[in-house]
Scaffold this motif. Structure first.
Motif, PDB file in Angstrom:
ATOM      1  N   GLY A 130       0.438  -1.357  -0.044  1.00  0.00           N
ATOM      2  CA  GLY A 130      -0.066   0.341   0.202  1.00  0.00           C
ATOM      3  C   GLY A 130       0.572   1.581  -0.069  1.00  0.00           C
ATOM      4  N   ARG A 131       1.970   1.208  -0.254  1.00  0.00           N
ATOM      5  CA  ARG A 131       2.984   2.724  -0.726  1.00  0.00           C
ATOM      6  C   ARG A 131       3.142   2.759  -2.202  1.00  0.00           C
ATOM      7  NH1 ARG A 131       6.178   3.453   3.320  1.00  0.00           N
ATOM      8  NH2 ARG A 131       5.943   5.660   2.717  1.00  0.00           N
ATOM      9  N   ASP A 132       1.529   2.935  -2.476  1.00  0.00           N
ATOM     10  CA  ASP A 132       2.034   4.163  -3.792  1.00  0.00           C
ATOM     11  C   ASP A 132       2.793   4.969  -3.975  1.00  0.00           C
ATOM     12  OD1 ASP A 132       0.584   2.262  -4.648  1.00  0.00           O
ATOM     13  OD2 ASP A 132      -1.578   3.189  -3.681  1.00  0.00           O
ATOM     14  N   ASP A 133       2.996   5.967  -2.819  1.00  0.00           N
ATOM     15  CA  ASP A 133       4.475   6.760  -2.915  1.00  0.00           C
ATOM     16  C   ASP A 133       5.747   6.432  -3.681  1.00  0.00           C
ATOM     17  OD1 ASP A 133       4.265   5.979  -0.832  1.00  0.00           O
ATOM     18  OD2 ASP A 133       5.150   7.757   0.264  1.00  0.00           O
ATOM     19  N   LEU A 134       6.118   5.638  -2.697  1.00  0.00           N
ATOM     20  CA  LEU A 134       7.781   4.689  -3.380  1.00  0.00           C
ATOM     21  C   LEU A 134       6.852   4.423  -3.952  1.00  0.00           C
ATOM     22  CD1 LEU A 134       8.501   3.638   0.616  1.00  0.00           C
ATOM     23  CD2 LEU A 134       9.180   5.669  -0.577  1.00  0.00           C
ATOM     24  N   ALA A 135       6.021   3.301  -4.819  1.00  0.00           N
ATOM     25  CA  ALA A 135       5.776   2.729  -5.759  1.00  0.00           C
ATOM     26  C   ALA A 135       5.867   3.942  -7.593  1.00  0.00           C
ATOM     27  CB  ALA A 135       4.653   1.942  -6.154  1.00  0.00           C
ATOM     28  N   THR A 136       5.631   4.962  -6.888  1.00  0.00           N
ATOM     29  CA  THR A 136       5.874   5.604  -7.902  1.00  0.00           C
ATOM     30  C   THR A 136       6.627   5.983  -8.160  1.00  0.00           C
ATOM     31  OG1 THR A 136       3.208   6.787  -7.544  1.00  0.00           O
ATOM     32  CG2 THR A 136       4.524   8.269  -8.987  1.00  0.00           C
ATOM     33  N   ARG A 137       7.827   6.067  -7.082  1.00  0.00           N
ATOM     34  CA  ARG A 137       9.380   7.123  -7.294  1.00  0.00           C
ATOM     35  C   ARG A 137       9.969   5.570  -8.411  1.00  0.00           C
ATOM     36  NH1 ARG A 137      12.098   7.300  -2.112  1.00  0.00           N
ATOM     37  NH2 ARG A 137      12.636   5.307  -2.658  1.00  0.00           N
ATOM     38  N   GLU A 138       9.977   4.648  -7.209  1.00  0.00           N
ATOM     39  CA  GLU A 138      10.196   3.714  -7.878  1.00  0.00           C
ATOM     40  C   GLU A 138       9.880   3.377  -9.709  1.00  0.00           C
ATOM     41  OE1 GLU A 138      12.564   1.318  -7.019  1.00  0.00           O
ATOM     42  OE2 GLU A 138      12.879   2.013  -5.594  1.00  0.00           O
ATOM     43  N   GLN A 139       8.833   4.236 -10.347  1.00  0.00           N
ATOM     44  CA  GLN A 139       8.058   3.809 -11.904  1.00  0.00           C
ATOM     45  C   GLN A 139       9.435   4.017 -12.415  1.00  0.00           C
ATOM     46  OE1 GLN A 139       6.352   1.181 -13.013  1.00  0.00           O
ATOM     47  NE2 GLN A 139       7.133   2.762 -15.202  1.00  0.00           N
ATOM     48  N   ALA A 140       9.338   5.677 -11.926  1.00  0.00           N
ATOM     49  CA  ALA A 140      10.067   7.167 -12.164  1.00  0.00           C
ATOM     50  C   ALA A 140      11.674   6.359 -12.602  1.00  0.00           C
ATOM     51  CB  ALA A 140       9.321   8.636 -11.537  1.00  0.00           C
ATOM     52  N   GLU A 141      12.011   6.198 -11.644  1.00  0.00           N
ATOM     53  CA  GLU A 141      13.377   5.415 -11.768  1.00  0.00           C
ATOM     54  C   GLU A 141      13.119   4.254 -13.442  1.00  0.00           C
ATOM     55  OE1 GLU A 141      15.514   4.246  -8.067  1.00  0.00           O
ATOM     56  OE2 GLU A 141      15.384   6.203  -7.643  1.00  0.00           O
ATOM     57  N   LEU A 142      12.368   3.686 -13.342  1.00  0.00           N
ATOM     58  CA  LEU A 142      12.366   2.323 -14.336  1.00  0.00           C
ATOM     59  C   LEU A 142      12.042   3.074 -15.576  1.00  0.00           C
ATOM     60  CD1 LEU A 142      12.540  -0.916 -14.602  1.00  0.00           C
ATOM     61  CD2 LEU A 142       9.857  -0.336 -14.094  1.00  0.00           C
ATOM     62  N   ASP A 143      10.758   4.009 -15.354  1.00  0.00           N
ATOM     63  CA  ASP A 143      11.171   4.209 -16.875  1.00  0.00           C
ATOM     64  C   ASP A 143      12.031   5.553 -17.491  1.00  0.00           C
ATOM     65  OD1 ASP A 143       8.519   3.999 -17.181  1.00  0.00           O
ATOM     66  OD2 ASP A 143       7.640   6.409 -15.932  1.00  0.00           O
ATOM     67  N   ILE A 144      12.972   6.019 -16.653  1.00  0.00           N
ATOM     68  CA  ILE A 144      14.692   6.252 -16.728  1.00  0.00           C
ATOM     69  C   ILE A 144      15.086   5.176 -17.374  1.00  0.00           C
ATOM     70  CG2 ILE A 144      16.285   7.086 -16.312  1.00  0.00           C
ATOM     71  CD1 ILE A 144      14.694   9.376 -14.157  1.00  0.00           C
ATOM     72  N   ILE A 145      15.561   4.206 -16.639  1.00  0.00           N
ATOM     73  CA  ILE A 145      16.467   2.794 -17.079  1.00  0.00           C
ATOM     74  C   ILE A 145      15.844   2.428 -18.466  1.00  0.00           C
ATOM     75  CG2 ILE A 145      16.626   1.052 -16.181  1.00  0.00           C
ATOM     76  CD1 ILE A 145      16.407   1.239 -13.280  1.00  0.00           C
ATOM     77  N   SER A 146      14.864   2.630 -18.235  1.00  0.00           N
ATOM     78  CA  SER A 146      14.376   1.195 -19.391  1.00  0.00           C
ATOM     79  C   SER A 146      14.226   2.383 -21.053  1.00  0.00           C
ATOM     80  CB  SER A 146      12.716   1.950 -19.812  1.00  0.00           C
ATOM     81  OG  SER A 146      12.260   1.037 -18.793  1.00  0.00           O
ATOM     82  N   ALA A 147      14.725   4.002 -20.717  1.00  0.00           N
ATOM     83  CA  ALA A 147      15.243   4.406 -21.569  1.00  0.00           C
ATOM     84  C   ALA A 147      16.857   4.001 -22.314  1.00  0.00           C
ATOM     85  CB  ALA A 147      15.760   5.895 -21.605  1.00  0.00           C
ATOM     86  N   TYR A 148      17.361   3.516 -21.860  1.00  0.00           N
ATOM     87  CA  TYR A 148      18.787   2.837 -22.402  1.00  0.00           C
ATOM     88  C   TYR A 148      18.669   1.916 -22.703  1.00  0.00           C
ATOM     89  CZ  TYR A 148      20.036   7.128 -20.344  1.00  0.00           C
ATOM     90  OH  TYR A 148      19.754   8.962 -19.969  1.00  0.00           O
ATOM     91  N   LEU A 149      17.926   1.228 -22.820  1.00  0.00           N
ATOM     92  CA  LEU A 149      17.643  -0.791 -22.496  1.00  0.00           C
ATOM     93  C   LEU A 149      17.304  -1.083 -23.924  1.00  0.00           C
ATOM     94  CD1 LEU A 149      16.116  -1.985 -19.508  1.00  0.00           C
ATOM     95  CD2 LEU A 149      17.964  -2.010 -20.076  1.00  0.00           C
ATOM     96  N   PRO A 150      18.074  -1.667 -24.370  1.00  0.00           N
ATOM     97  CA  PRO A 150      16.347  -1.500 -26.070  1.00  0.00           C
ATOM     98  C   PRO A 150      15.085  -2.619 -25.934  1.00  0.00           C
ATOM     99  CG  PRO A 150      18.671  -4.021 -24.956  1.00  0.00           C
ATOM    100  CD  PRO A 150      18.495  -2.856 -24.326  1.00  0.00           C
ATOM    101  N   ASP A 151      14.782  -2.434 -26.676  1.00  0.00           N
ATOM    102  CA  ASP A 151      13.402  -2.990 -26.919  1.00  0.00           C
ATOM    103  C   ASP A 151      13.433  -4.575 -26.542  1.00  0.00           C
ATOM    104  OD1 ASP A 151      12.710  -0.485 -28.176  1.00  0.00           O
ATOM    105  OD2 ASP A 151      12.796  -0.705 -30.097  1.00  0.00           O
ATOM    106  N   GLU A 152      12.187  -4.212 -26.156  1.00  0.00           N
ATOM    107  CA  GLU A 152      12.313  -5.587 -25.229  1.00  0.00           C
ATOM    108  C   GLU A 152      11.344  -6.657 -26.676  1.00  0.00           C
ATOM    109  OE1 GLU A 152      11.826  -7.581 -21.712  1.00  0.00           O
ATOM    110  OE2 GLU A 152      12.736  -5.896 -21.542  1.00  0.00           O
ATOM    111  N   LEU A 153      11.471  -8.486 -26.640  1.00  0.00           N
ATOM    112  CA  LEU A 153      11.317  -9.006 -27.360  1.00  0.00           C
ATOM    113  C   LEU A 153       9.674  -9.256 -26.898  1.00  0.00           C
ATOM    114  CD1 LEU A 153      13.690 -11.490 -28.298  1.00  0.00           C
ATOM    115  CD2 LEU A 153      13.023 -10.008 -29.049  1.00  0.00           C
ATOM    116  N   SER A 154       8.772  -9.281 -28.139  1.00  0.00           N
ATOM    117  CA  SER A 154       7.205  -9.537 -27.816  1.00  0.00           C
ATOM    118  C   SER A 154       7.174 -10.940 -26.962  1.00  0.00           C
ATOM    119  CB  SER A 154       6.126  -9.536 -29.193  1.00  0.00           C
ATOM    120  OG  SER A 154       6.559 -10.419 -29.592  1.00  0.00           O
ATOM    121  N   GLU A 155       6.202 -11.520 -27.211  1.00  0.00           N
ATOM    122  CA  GLU A 155       6.073 -12.446 -26.544  1.00  0.00           C
ATOM    123  C   GLU A 155       6.105 -13.190 -27.676  1.00  0.00           C
ATOM    124  OE1 GLU A 155       2.958 -15.638 -24.142  1.00  0.00           O
ATOM    125  OE2 GLU A 155       2.758 -13.407 -23.574  1.00  0.00           O
TER     126      GLU A 155
END
Length: 150
Positions: free
Chosen positions: A72-97
Protein backbone atom coordinates in the motif's frame (compact mmCIF):
# COMPACT_ATOMS: atom_id res chain seq x y z
CA UNK A 1 28.95 6.21 -31.44
CA UNK A 2 29.23 6.65 -27.67
CA UNK A 3 28.84 3.69 -25.36
CA UNK A 4 25.86 3.33 -23.06
CA UNK A 5 27.98 4.37 -20.08
CA UNK A 6 29.22 7.49 -21.88
CA UNK A 7 25.65 8.37 -22.89
CA UNK A 8 24.44 8.01 -19.30
CA UNK A 9 27.27 10.21 -18.02
CA UNK A 10 26.50 12.89 -20.63
CA UNK A 11 22.79 12.72 -19.79
CA UNK A 12 23.59 13.10 -16.10
CA UNK A 13 25.58 16.26 -16.84
CA UNK A 14 22.64 17.59 -18.84
CA UNK A 15 20.24 16.75 -15.98
CA UNK A 16 22.52 18.58 -13.54
CA UNK A 17 22.53 21.66 -15.76
CA UNK A 18 18.76 21.49 -16.12
CA UNK A 19 18.41 21.08 -12.33
CA UNK A 20 16.39 17.88 -12.88
CA UNK A 21 17.21 16.26 -9.54
CA UNK A 22 15.09 13.13 -10.01
CA UNK A 23 16.73 12.25 -13.32
CA UNK A 24 20.17 13.26 -12.03
CA UNK A 25 19.87 11.01 -8.97
CA UNK A 26 18.66 8.04 -11.00
CA UNK A 27 21.49 8.45 -13.51
CA UNK A 28 23.99 8.62 -10.64
CA UNK A 29 22.65 5.29 -9.38
CA UNK A 30 23.06 3.81 -12.87
CA UNK A 31 26.62 5.08 -13.13
CA UNK A 32 27.40 3.51 -9.75
CA UNK A 33 25.84 0.22 -10.88
CA UNK A 34 27.89 0.28 -14.10
CA UNK A 35 31.06 1.08 -12.15
CA UNK A 36 30.37 -1.82 -9.77
CA UNK A 37 29.80 -4.15 -12.72
CA UNK A 38 33.03 -2.92 -14.33
CA UNK A 39 34.98 -3.59 -11.13
CA UNK A 40 33.41 -7.05 -10.77
CA UNK A 41 34.23 -7.88 -14.40
CA UNK A 42 37.79 -6.59 -14.06
CA UNK A 43 37.61 -4.71 -17.37
CA UNK A 44 35.69 -1.92 -19.08
CA UNK A 45 32.18 -3.04 -19.95
CA UNK A 46 31.06 -3.38 -23.53
CA UNK A 47 27.50 -2.33 -24.33
CA UNK A 48 26.12 -5.85 -23.94
CA UNK A 49 27.56 -6.14 -20.43
CA UNK A 50 26.24 -2.66 -19.61
CA UNK A 51 22.77 -3.71 -20.77
CA UNK A 52 22.90 -6.71 -18.42
CA UNK A 53 23.78 -4.41 -15.51
CA UNK A 54 20.97 -2.01 -16.45
CA UNK A 55 18.51 -4.87 -16.73
CA UNK A 56 19.46 -5.95 -13.22
CA UNK A 57 18.65 -2.42 -12.03
CA UNK A 58 15.35 -2.45 -13.94
CA UNK A 59 14.42 -5.83 -12.43
CA UNK A 60 15.12 -4.49 -8.95
CA UNK A 61 12.78 -1.57 -9.63
CA UNK A 62 10.03 -3.88 -10.94
CA UNK A 63 10.32 -6.09 -7.86
CA UNK A 64 10.25 -3.04 -5.58
CA UNK A 65 7.19 -1.63 -7.33
CA UNK A 66 5.38 -4.92 -6.85
CA UNK A 67 6.27 -5.08 -3.15
CA UNK A 68 5.39 -1.43 -2.51
CA UNK A 69 2.01 -1.89 -4.18
CA UNK A 70 1.32 -4.96 -2.06
CA UNK A 71 2.19 -2.93 1.02
CA UNK A 72 0.00 0.00 0.00
CA UNK A 73 2.94 2.36 -0.46
CA UNK A 74 1.91 3.93 -3.73
CA UNK A 75 4.17 6.93 -3.10
CA UNK A 76 7.26 4.71 -3.11
CA UNK A 77 5.94 2.67 -6.04
CA UNK A 78 5.52 5.88 -8.04
CA UNK A 79 9.12 6.92 -7.32
CA UNK A 80 10.42 3.49 -8.35
CA UNK A 81 8.32 3.64 -11.54
CA UNK A 82 9.87 6.99 -12.42
CA UNK A 83 13.34 5.46 -12.00
CA UNK A 84 12.31 2.43 -14.08
CA UNK A 85 11.12 4.73 -16.87
CA UNK A 86 14.53 6.44 -16.96
CA UNK A 87 16.40 3.11 -16.92
CA UNK A 88 14.19 1.69 -19.70
CA UNK A 89 15.26 4.50 -22.03
CA UNK A 90 18.78 2.99 -22.10
CA UNK A 91 17.66 -0.60 -22.68
CA UNK A 92 17.03 -2.16 -26.09
CA UNK A 93 13.41 -2.79 -27.05
CA UNK A 94 11.94 -5.86 -25.41
CA UNK A 95 10.99 -8.83 -27.55
CA UNK A 96 7.27 -9.51 -27.87
CA UNK A 97 5.85 -12.72 -26.44
CA UNK A 98 5.40 -14.05 -29.98
CA UNK A 99 9.07 -13.39 -30.78
CA UNK A 100 10.14 -15.16 -27.58
CA UNK A 101 7.89 -18.14 -28.37
CA UNK A 102 9.36 -18.34 -31.90
CA UNK A 103 12.90 -18.38 -30.47
CA UNK A 104 11.85 -21.08 -27.99
CA UNK A 105 10.46 -23.22 -30.81
CA UNK A 106 13.69 -22.82 -32.79
CA UNK A 107 15.90 -23.83 -29.87
CA UNK A 108 13.63 -26.74 -28.89
CA UNK A 109 13.89 -28.06 -32.46
CA UNK A 110 17.67 -27.53 -32.58
CA UNK A 111 18.44 -29.34 -29.32
CA UNK A 112 15.70 -31.96 -29.68
CA UNK A 113 14.06 -31.14 -26.36
CA UNK A 114 11.03 -33.26 -25.59
CA UNK A 115 9.93 -32.60 -22.03
CA UNK A 116 10.32 -30.66 -18.79
CA UNK A 117 13.61 -32.41 -18.03
CA UNK A 118 15.20 -30.58 -20.96
CA UNK A 119 14.69 -27.11 -19.45
CA UNK A 120 18.41 -26.50 -18.87
CA UNK A 121 19.28 -27.75 -22.34
CA UNK A 122 16.92 -25.20 -23.87
CA UNK A 123 17.58 -22.23 -21.55
CA UNK A 124 21.33 -21.98 -22.21
CA UNK A 125 21.21 -21.43 -25.97
CA UNK A 126 17.93 -19.53 -25.75
CA UNK A 127 19.24 -16.94 -23.28
CA UNK A 128 22.24 -16.43 -25.55
CA UNK A 129 19.79 -15.32 -28.25
CA UNK A 130 17.42 -13.19 -26.18
CA UNK A 131 19.70 -11.79 -23.44
CA UNK A 132 19.26 -8.07 -23.15
CA UNK A 133 15.93 -8.11 -24.93
CA UNK A 134 13.76 -10.33 -22.71
CA UNK A 135 13.27 -10.89 -18.99
CA UNK A 136 14.84 -14.21 -18.01
CA UNK A 137 12.05 -15.02 -15.57
CA UNK A 138 9.41 -14.60 -18.28
CA UNK A 139 11.47 -16.63 -20.76
CA UNK A 140 11.79 -19.43 -18.18
CA UNK A 141 7.99 -19.47 -17.67
CA UNK A 142 7.37 -19.69 -21.42
CA UNK A 143 9.95 -22.48 -21.85
CA UNK A 144 8.38 -24.47 -18.99
CA UNK A 145 4.96 -24.00 -20.57
CA UNK A 146 6.24 -25.10 -24.01
CA UNK A 147 8.06 -28.16 -22.68
CA UNK A 148 5.06 -29.23 -20.58
CA UNK A 149 2.85 -29.18 -23.68
CA UNK A 150 5.34 -31.33 -25.57
Amino acid sequence: MPSIAETIRADMTAAMRARDTGRRDTLRLLIAALDNARIAAGHDLDDQEAVVALQREARQRRDSIEEYQKGGRDDLATREQAELDIISAYLPDELSEEEIRAAIDEVVAEVGASGPGDLGTVMGPLMGRVRGRADGRRVNELVRERLASG
